[in-house]
Design an enzyme around this catalytic site. Structure first.
Site, short mmCIF file in Angstrom:
data_model
loop_
_atom_site.label_atom_id
_atom_site.label_comp_id
_atom_site.label_asym_id
_atom_site.label_seq_id
_atom_site.Cartn_x
_atom_site.Cartn_y
_atom_site.Cartn_z
N VAL A 24 68.43 26.04 15.24
CA VAL A 24 67.80 25.76 13.94
C VAL A 24 68.68 26.24 12.79
O VAL A 24 68.87 25.53 11.80
CB VAL A 24 66.39 26.41 13.87
CG1 VAL A 24 65.74 26.12 12.51
CG2 VAL A 24 65.50 25.90 15.00
N GLU A 139 56.16 26.77 7.11
CA GLU A 139 55.90 25.39 7.60
C GLU A 139 56.54 25.13 8.95
O GLU A 139 55.94 24.51 9.83
CB GLU A 139 56.43 24.40 6.56
CG GLU A 139 56.12 22.96 6.85
CD GLU A 139 54.62 22.66 6.75
OE1 GLU A 139 54.02 22.45 7.82
OE2 GLU A 139 54.07 22.63 5.64
N GLU A 199 61.99 26.58 24.22
CA GLU A 199 62.34 27.92 23.74
C GLU A 199 63.39 28.51 24.68
O GLU A 199 63.56 28.04 25.82
CB GLU A 199 61.11 28.82 23.73
CG GLU A 199 60.02 28.37 22.79
CD GLU A 199 60.43 28.44 21.32
OE1 GLU A 199 61.00 29.44 20.89
OE2 GLU A 199 60.21 27.46 20.61
N LYS A 214 50.93 28.48 17.88
CA LYS A 214 50.81 27.48 16.80
C LYS A 214 49.35 27.21 16.48
O LYS A 214 48.98 27.06 15.30
CB LYS A 214 51.52 26.19 17.21
CG LYS A 214 53.03 26.34 17.31
CD LYS A 214 53.65 25.13 17.98
CE LYS A 214 55.15 25.29 18.15
NZ LYS A 214 55.74 24.31 19.05
P1 NAP Z 1 68.48 30.02 19.17
O1 NAP Z 1 69.23 28.75 19.28
O2 NAP Z 1 68.35 30.89 20.37
O3 NAP Z 1 69.14 30.85 17.96
C1 NAP Z 1 68.78 32.17 17.68
C2 NAP Z 1 69.81 32.74 16.71
O4 NAP Z 1 69.39 34.04 16.31
C3 NAP Z 1 71.21 32.90 17.32
O5 NAP Z 1 72.18 32.58 16.37
C4 NAP Z 1 71.28 34.38 17.68
O6 NAP Z 1 72.58 34.92 17.63
C5 NAP Z 1 70.43 34.99 16.60
N1 NAP Z 1 69.75 36.22 17.02
C6 NAP Z 1 68.76 36.34 17.92
N2 NAP Z 1 68.39 37.64 18.04
C7 NAP Z 1 69.18 38.33 17.20
C8 NAP Z 1 69.29 39.71 16.87
N3 NAP Z 1 68.51 40.63 17.44
N4 NAP Z 1 70.22 40.08 15.95
C9 NAP Z 1 71.01 39.15 15.36
N5 NAP Z 1 70.94 37.82 15.62
C10 NAP Z 1 70.04 37.43 16.54
O7 NAP Z 1 66.97 29.75 18.67
P2 NAP Z 1 66.42 28.48 17.87
O8 NAP Z 1 66.03 27.40 18.82
O9 NAP Z 1 67.33 28.17 16.76
O10 NAP Z 1 65.02 29.06 17.31
C11 NAP Z 1 64.99 29.96 16.23
C12 NAP Z 1 63.55 30.13 15.76
O11 NAP Z 1 63.03 28.86 15.37
C13 NAP Z 1 62.57 30.68 16.81
O12 NAP Z 1 61.60 31.46 16.19
C14 NAP Z 1 61.91 29.40 17.36
O13 NAP Z 1 60.63 29.63 17.90
C15 NAP Z 1 61.83 28.60 16.09
N6 NAP Z 1 61.72 27.15 16.31
C16 NAP Z 1 62.63 26.50 17.09
C17 NAP Z 1 62.51 25.14 17.27
C18 NAP Z 1 63.47 24.36 18.15
O14 NAP Z 1 63.19 23.18 18.41
N7 NAP Z 1 64.57 24.95 18.57
C19 NAP Z 1 61.45 24.45 16.65
C20 NAP Z 1 60.55 25.15 15.83
C21 NAP Z 1 60.69 26.51 15.67
P3 NAP Z 1 73.75 34.39 18.59
O15 NAP Z 1 74.04 32.99 18.12
O16 NAP Z 1 74.91 35.29 18.37
O17 NAP Z 1 73.20 34.44 19.97
N1 HSE Z 2 59.73 24.86 22.01
C1 HSE Z 2 58.90 24.30 20.99
C2 HSE Z 2 58.32 23.00 21.47
C3 HSE Z 2 59.69 24.01 19.73
O1 HSE Z 2 58.72 22.51 22.52
O2 HSE Z 2 57.45 22.46 20.79
C4 HSE Z 2 59.53 25.14 18.78
O3 HSE Z 2 58.27 25.19 18.22
#
Ligand code: NAP
Ligand code: HSE
Length: 443
Positions: A24, A139, A199, A214
């Site tokens: 994200v 959001e 996730e 959610k």
């Molecule tokens: P992700 O790809 O795992 O990215 C997480 C990022 O946060 C990485 O850059 C990681 O660093 C960094 N990070 C994690 N823990 C950390 C810490 N303790 N200190 C410093 N940096 C840290 O996760 P994502 O899919 O982008 O999701 C991020 C958020 O958005 C979550 O809350 C998720 O529930 C939400 N979300 C995701 C989606 C989706 O479709 N992916 C949809 C809606 C909401 P590194 O890069 O160095 O590992």
């Molecule tokens: N892992 C979630 C989903 C995306 O599959 O809907 C983040 O909300």
């Protein structure tokens, strides 16, 4: 005394920071860069990412035009007075919650995509934002690109929303749709992970915890009371098999992971269950990683919002929209106070009525069906439809029940489980069969 927020609404150049630069976070940066001119034309501001917190700056990333923005030191973001807004896209409960409190205390508004943090510690987070006089927008925490929080908080402010029905997890909807097409459970999960929907730990997706968080947020905003993850009864799709998918097809239904939040008088019920959805129902048409939320209430009758519920760029679009909105509504801003203002009781377990689909495996002998029907009747549970299919010298019964309180259905199934002919624990899934606008209090 709270510090003065650092936003200057006159500034064209607005430095912002990201906590997290993963799926994200990188997409948020990309959208801000690629749409900088459009954002400036629309708002008069150019949001420029100057820092992004990560764990490992050396890790290869899909999109990183300027590696010098990466840092492992949170203080560089918290203590930089030029940073006007922070987007929290790192996930997790800690250290994320502490970081957010420190950002508020430093006068920085925060946009978050973190449903677990808000569903578990929303009261603390909104309290800290309010004390500091800054906004906390969220959001992207529910249904990625679908603007459901904005609709509930702004457009439906005088609508007494009484029920929210939703498909709010993209991973499981993608998996169930693939299983309808013949894929097995493991293959469908691997593909959802490859496409970035799941996730980091997919247990939250398939176990229902992601959808439950959610639904807690949606119910809190819809009903105006604080509902936490612990208040949501949830079950994921780990026990859904090809047999359920096939039975649903026979019954002109589809299997979906459905979240429901219902207001009954001054009590609420919030749950997530794998459910059978009638093919005529709008939720049955929601395929793949799409999400949909149906809002029902006084004055509006019914509104359905549908769109991409997961994915980096989809989620980033909601994050960026919240960041831009903060520029136009600084301070606690237009309708951005904590949305929960009243206390409601949780509806006692088993009292919420629903139609159910029941799967029972029995020995195929004379009188078995009659004994099962007697058990249902003893609890005033009525059968609507029934299909029987053969299984290793026995029978699988696929029974659709008329609406009844869940407690009565479960008690009748406990009695049926005691019959000597019953081979395994009967399973009950709620059925979503009509638009449910009766009995919810409006004429
Ligand atoms: P992700 O790809 O795992 O990215 C997480 C990022 O946060 C990485 O850059 C990681 O660093 C960094 N990070 C994690 N823990 C950390 C810490 N303790 N200190 C410093 N940096 C840290 O996760 P994502 O899919 O982008 O999701 C991020 C958020 O958005 C979550 O809350 C998720 O529930 C939400 N979300 C995701 C989606 C989706 O479709 N992916 C949809 C809606 C909401 P590194 O890069 O160095 O590992
Ligand atoms: N892992 C979630 C989903 C995306 O599959 O809907 C983040 O909300």
């Amino acid at each position: 005394m709270a510090p003065v927020p650092t936003i200057s609404t006159d500034a064209v150049d607005v430095p912002v920071a990201l906590l997290g630069y993963g799926t994200v976070g990188a997409a948020v940066h990309r959208l801000l860069v690629e749409n900088a001119e459009d954002i400036e034309r629309a708002t008069g501001h150019r949001l420029r990412v100057v820092k992004a917190l990560v764990r490992d700056p050396q890790r290869a990333r899909k999109w990183l035009p300027d590696p010098t923005i990466l840092t492992t030191d949170f203080a560089e973001i918290r203590d930089d007075p030029s940073i006007a807004i922070v987007a929290e896209v790192m996930g997790g409960i800690e250290p994320t919650g502490t970081y957010m409190r420190e950002l508020f205390a430093a006068g920085k508004p925060v946009v978050t995509a973190n449903k677990q943090l808000l569903a578990q510690r929303g009261g603390d987070m909104f309290g800290a934002a309010k004390a500091a006089g800054v906004q906390l927008r969220f959001e992207a925490s529910v249904c990625a690109a679908i603007p459901v929080i904005k609709v509930l908080r702004e457009s439906l402010i005088v609508t007494n929303v009484r029920r929210v029905l939703g498909i709010v997890n993209g991973t499981t909807n993608f998996m169930l749709t693939n299983m309808e097409g013949g894929a097995d459970y493991a293959g469908a999960l691997a593909e959802a992970q490859r496409l970035g929907y799941a996730e980091a730990d997919p247990t939250e997706d398939v176990g229902g915890g992601d959808a439950a968080a959610k639904m807690a947020i949606l119910a809190s905003v819809a009903f105006g009371c604080r509902i936490t993850l612990a208040d949501v009864d949830f079950q994921g799709i780990t026990e859904v098999t090809q047999a359920h998918v096939a039975a649903a097809r026979e019954l002109q239904m589809v299997v979906r992971l459905v979240g429901s939040a219902t207001l009954v008088g001054s009590s609420y019920d919030v749950r997530v269950r794998p459910s059978l959805v009638d093919r005529q129902h709008p939720l049955a048409a929601v395929d793949g990683a799409f999400n949909a939320v149906m809002l029902q209430g006084d004055a509006i009758r019914e509104i359905m919002l549908e769109g991409p519920g997961a994915g980096g760029i989809e989620t980033a679009s909601a994050v960026v929209a919240d960041m831009v909105a903060i520029m136009g509504t600084h301070g606690t801003g237009f309708l951005q106070n904590d949305s929960t203002w009243r206390t409601l009781q949780k509806l006692p377990a088993g009292e919420l009525p629903s139609p159910f689909y029941v799967h029972i495996e029995v020995d195929d002998r004379p009188g078995v069906l009659a004994r099962i029907a007697e058990r249902f009747a003893a609890h005033e549970v009525s059968v609507s439809r029934l299909i029987q299919t053969p299984i290793d010298s026995g029978a699988a019964m696929h029974v659709v029940l008329h609406e009844a309180p869940e407690g009565r259905v479960l008690r009748s199934l406990a009695d049926i489980a005691e019959l000597p002919e019953t081979r395994s624990r009967p399973m009950a899934l709620p059925v979503v069969s009509d638009r449910g606008v009766s009995g919810l209090g409006w004429s």
